[in-house]
Design an enzyme around this catalytic site. Structure first.
Site, PDB file in Angstrom:
ATOM      1  N   HIS A 304       0.847  -1.199   0.000  1.00  0.00           N
ATOM      2  CA  HIS A 304       0.000   0.000   0.000  1.00  0.00           C
ATOM      3  C   HIS A 304       0.874   1.238   0.000  1.00  0.00           C
ATOM      4  O   HIS A 304       1.935   1.248   0.629  1.00  0.00           O
ATOM      5  CB  HIS A 304      -0.913   0.023   1.236  1.00  0.00           C
ATOM      6  N   ASP A 361      -8.021  -5.374   0.112  1.00  0.00           N
ATOM      7  CA  ASP A 361      -8.518  -6.250  -0.945  1.00  0.00           C
ATOM      8  C   ASP A 361      -8.149  -7.714  -0.754  1.00  0.00           C
ATOM      9  O   ASP A 361      -8.667  -8.577  -1.454  1.00  0.00           O
ATOM     10  CB  ASP A 361      -7.967  -5.774  -2.305  1.00  0.00           C
TER      11      ASP A 361
HETATM   12  N1  ACO Z   1       4.103  -7.695  -4.765  1.00  0.00           N
HETATM   13  C1  ACO Z   1       5.440  -7.657  -4.993  1.00  0.00           C
HETATM   14  N2  ACO Z   1       6.193  -6.546  -4.863  1.00  0.00           N
HETATM   15  C2  ACO Z   1       5.563  -5.417  -4.506  1.00  0.00           C
HETATM   16  C3  ACO Z   1       4.176  -5.383  -4.252  1.00  0.00           C
HETATM   17  C4  ACO Z   1       3.455  -6.584  -4.388  1.00  0.00           C
HETATM   18  N3  ACO Z   1       2.135  -6.605  -4.161  1.00  0.00           N
HETATM   19  N4  ACO Z   1       3.819  -4.122  -3.918  1.00  0.00           N
HETATM   20  C5  ACO Z   1       4.948  -3.389  -3.950  1.00  0.00           C
HETATM   21  N5  ACO Z   1       5.996  -4.168  -4.305  1.00  0.00           N
HETATM   22  C6  ACO Z   1       7.407  -3.750  -4.404  1.00  0.00           C
HETATM   23  C7  ACO Z   1       7.659  -2.974  -5.668  1.00  0.00           C
HETATM   24  O1  ACO Z   1       8.074  -3.820  -6.719  1.00  0.00           O
HETATM   25  C8  ACO Z   1       8.746  -2.014  -5.235  1.00  0.00           C
HETATM   26  O2  ACO Z   1       9.956  -2.723  -5.218  1.00  0.00           O
HETATM   27  P1  ACO Z   1      11.356  -1.947  -5.561  1.00  0.00           P
HETATM   28  O3  ACO Z   1      11.495  -0.897  -4.513  1.00  0.00           O
HETATM   29  O4  ACO Z   1      12.377  -3.034  -5.484  1.00  0.00           O
HETATM   30  O5  ACO Z   1      11.186  -1.386  -6.937  1.00  0.00           O
HETATM   31  C9  ACO Z   1       8.386  -1.707  -3.784  1.00  0.00           C
HETATM   32  O6  ACO Z   1       7.646  -2.845  -3.321  1.00  0.00           O
HETATM   33  C10 ACO Z   1       7.550  -0.454  -3.606  1.00  0.00           C
HETATM   34  O7  ACO Z   1       6.427  -0.578  -4.470  1.00  0.00           O
HETATM   35  P2  ACO Z   1       5.802   0.622  -5.275  1.00  0.00           P
HETATM   36  O8  ACO Z   1       5.069   0.076  -6.449  1.00  0.00           O
HETATM   37  O9  ACO Z   1       6.860   1.660  -5.522  1.00  0.00           O
HETATM   38  O10 ACO Z   1       4.805   1.186  -4.189  1.00  0.00           O
HETATM   39  P3  ACO Z   1       3.573   2.089  -4.482  1.00  0.00           P
HETATM   40  O11 ACO Z   1       3.266   2.797  -3.217  1.00  0.00           O
HETATM   41  O12 ACO Z   1       3.779   2.915  -5.688  1.00  0.00           O
HETATM   42  O13 ACO Z   1       2.408   1.035  -4.848  1.00  0.00           O
HETATM   43  C11 ACO Z   1       0.627  -0.510  -4.671  1.00  0.00           C
HETATM   44  C12 ACO Z   1       1.425   0.618  -3.972  1.00  0.00           C
HETATM   45  C13 ACO Z   1       0.191  -0.048  -6.062  1.00  0.00           C
HETATM   46  C14 ACO Z   1      -0.623  -0.794  -3.857  1.00  0.00           C
HETATM   47  C15 ACO Z   1       1.526  -1.769  -4.777  1.00  0.00           C
HETATM   48  O14 ACO Z   1       1.881  -2.197  -3.489  1.00  0.00           O
HETATM   49  C16 ACO Z   1       0.843  -2.908  -5.553  1.00  0.00           C
HETATM   50  O15 ACO Z   1       0.928  -2.935  -6.771  1.00  0.00           O
HETATM   51  N6  ACO Z   1       0.145  -3.860  -4.844  1.00  0.00           N
HETATM   52  C17 ACO Z   1      -0.578  -4.912  -5.508  1.00  0.00           C
HETATM   53  C18 ACO Z   1      -1.928  -4.413  -6.018  1.00  0.00           C
HETATM   54  C19 ACO Z   1      -2.909  -4.150  -4.877  1.00  0.00           C
HETATM   55  O16 ACO Z   1      -3.093  -4.963  -3.990  1.00  0.00           O
HETATM   56  N7  ACO Z   1      -3.569  -2.999  -4.948  1.00  0.00           N
HETATM   57  C20 ACO Z   1      -4.570  -2.592  -3.980  1.00  0.00           C
HETATM   58  C21 ACO Z   1      -4.049  -1.474  -3.118  1.00  0.00           C
HETATM   59  S1  ACO Z   1      -5.192  -1.024  -1.871  1.00  0.00           S
HETATM   60  C22 ACO Z   1      -6.348  -0.143  -2.704  1.00  0.00           C
HETATM   61  O17 ACO Z   1      -6.135   0.515  -3.675  1.00  0.00           O
HETATM   62  C23 ACO Z   1      -7.659  -0.273  -2.203  1.00  0.00           C
END
Ligand code: ACO
Length: 436
Positions: A304, A361
């Site tokens: 998140h 979720d």
């Molecule tokens: N699985 C694997 N790796 C992940 C995940 C995941 N679910 N989420 C984040 N990471 C990693 C990224 O690859 C990144 O790694 P890096 O630093 O080596 O490049 C690091 O963790 C940070 O991730 P970001 O994408 O930069 O974080 P951001 O805050 O932009 O994204 C998000 C947040 C979009 C929710 C992300 O965690 C994600 O894609 N999760 C999966 C989708 C999801 O569950 N979405 C629902 C969110 S809650 C909502 O909207 C109601």
């Protein structure tokens, strides 16, 4: 004493005021930056940017705190109803009994949709996703209700209309997509009971309301009701900032919410868990794939932007699943898989170091499955839940005299000025060969 940040840039020193929120959050007010120095800030995804001051929702991502108008989400989920929480978000205080009764009556009065809207539904291709349909239908509401909001009474009428009709539209789209007879709303049912009845009642099989399912739906929608400046809320406000009408703004929010990184994640989680269950893709393999930077796969329902600990909504959702599924005598193998997946991920150094925990979720789809909601309707369920938040945030934005049309800047990295080349003199651009 007023606090300032000092910025030395381009040989110039700038004193930037610090803004402090009621919970001690601090921001550097950079509004004078470009005018005074010619510089802008660079912040993709606005991860460090406060776009507004807001009195609606407080989140502490490090401590896992979520409060609406000061009230912890745990208390609202246990004690409130979705209609009461919506009132709280939009009006800023818990309703008195007479206010809640008035709201319920108005919701019932507004629950029908124009019969002509049914024709729209029948013309969408069979395989249309319900989120696309809902976004289009909410935008279309403007054509049926073109009046402009001038007063608080006008606004009340519009927000009640949205809360009531979006729920009816969602149930209607489900029935029509199945080719089933449409079920109309009933004035003697509460908000959540009415939705369940419109979804599942049929002329051959009357739907029997179960109070545990009604309570679970209330909790589900309360847990989704608002989440401050998330992607879809920012979309609503961005469209609203151009003074587009509220229906167009909410329609944009639905479109943003549809994405699998946002509200579409609840559908994606169930698809991922089903893949593990039915196709025998292992839990450890899923975790390894999510860690692999060459794969675009992410562990859906994990991570998140704000929470760097367990999402408080996910904690409640998991507890509700544990309580409701046995009551409904449902033994869903996906719940066991989800718990096992959570355990593996939370003991993996990749997820620990990046603070990736289950978000709302992760368990919500399991609850929706228990209510017989089809998987492609999950994001729609999220959208109905998020409506009061979008409306409250839209209103606050419209009333905020400091707000302007949303219009970020950019750092241009393209070609410098170059001349137009006539067709006959153009050469194919050189193909870049990737390095070994
Ligand atoms: N699985 C694997 N790796 C992940 C995940 C995941 N679910 N989420 C984040 N990471 C990693 C990224 O690859 C990144 O790694 P890096 O630093 O080596 O490049 C690091 O963790 C940070 O991730 P970001 O994408 O930069 O974080 P951001 O805050 O932009 O994204 C998000 C947040 C979009 C929710 C992300 O965690 C994600 O894609 N999760 C999966 C989708 C999801 O569950 N979405 C629902 C969110 S809650 C909502 O909207 C109601």
């Amino acid at each position: 004493m007023k606090e300032y940040a000092r910025l030395i840039i381009g040989g110039k020193e700038l004193r930037l005021p610090v803004i402090t929120g009621t919970e001690g959050e601090k921001a550097v007010d950079i509004r004078a930056l470009r005018k005074e120095t010619g510089y802008i800030t660079y912040d993709p995804g606005f991860a460090n940017t406060g776009s507004c001051k807001s009195k609606i929702t407080f989140m502490d991502g490090e401590k896992g705190i979520l409060r609406h108008r000061g009230i912890p989400i745990e208390q609202l989920a246990e004690k409130s109803s979705f209609v009461e929480t919506s009132f709280l978000l939009i009006n800023g205080h818990l309703p008195l009994r007479k206010e809640l009764t008035r709201t319920s009556i108005m919701l019932n009065d507004q629950s029908m949709v124009h019969e002509d809207m049914k024709i729209f539904f029948s013309n969408f291709p069979r395989l249309s996703h319900p989120m696309g349909i809902l976004s289009a239908m909410v935008n279309a509401l403007r054509s049926f209700y073109p009046e402009i909001i001038h007063t608080e009474e006008d606004f009340e009428k519009v927000f009640i209309r949205l809360l009531s009709k979006v729920r009816t539209l969602a149930a209607l789209s489900f029935k029509i997509s199945r080719g089933h007879k449409v079920i109309y709303p009933r004035a003697d049912y509460t908000y959540c009971a009415n939705f369940l009845n419109m979804m599942f009642d049929s002329p051959v099989n009357p739907y029997l309301l179960d109070k545990d399912v009604v309570k679970a739906l209330n909790t589900f929608w309360i847990l989704h009701a608002d989440h401050e400046q998330n992607c879809s809320t920012s979309a609503v406000k961005t469209v609203g900032s151009a003074r587009a009408n509220i229906y167009a703004s909410i329609s944009a929010g639905i479109a943003a919410l549809w994405g699998p990184l946002h509200g579409g994640a609840n559908q994606a989680v169930i698809e991922m868990l089903t893949q593990i269950h039915e196709k025998g893709a292992g839990i450890k393999e899923a975790v390894e794939k999510a860690k692999n930077k060459r794969s675009s796969f992410r562990l859906m329902g994990f991570g998140h932007r704000v929470y760097k600990t367990y999402d408080p909504r996910a904690k409640i959702m998991k507890k509700v699943c544990d309580k409701v599924l046995p009551k409904l005598r449902i033994n869903d193998p996906l719940l066991d898989i989800a718990k096992a997946l959570e355990e593996v991920a939370l003991s993996d150094s990749y997820f620990v170091e990046k603070n990736l925990y289950p978000n709302v979720d992760f368990y919500s789809g399991i609850l929706l499955r228990a209510m017989n909601i089809p998987t492609n309707m999950f994001p729609v369920m999220f959208a109905i839940g998020r409506l009061p938040g979008w409306i409250a945030q839209w209103k606050e934005h419209m009333d905020d005299r400091e707000q302007k049309i949303t219009r970020p800047r950019q750092i241009y990295t393209g070609l410098n000025q170059s001349a137009y080349v006539p067709m006959a003199k153009r050469e194919a651009p050189a193909v870049e060969v990737p390095e070994e």
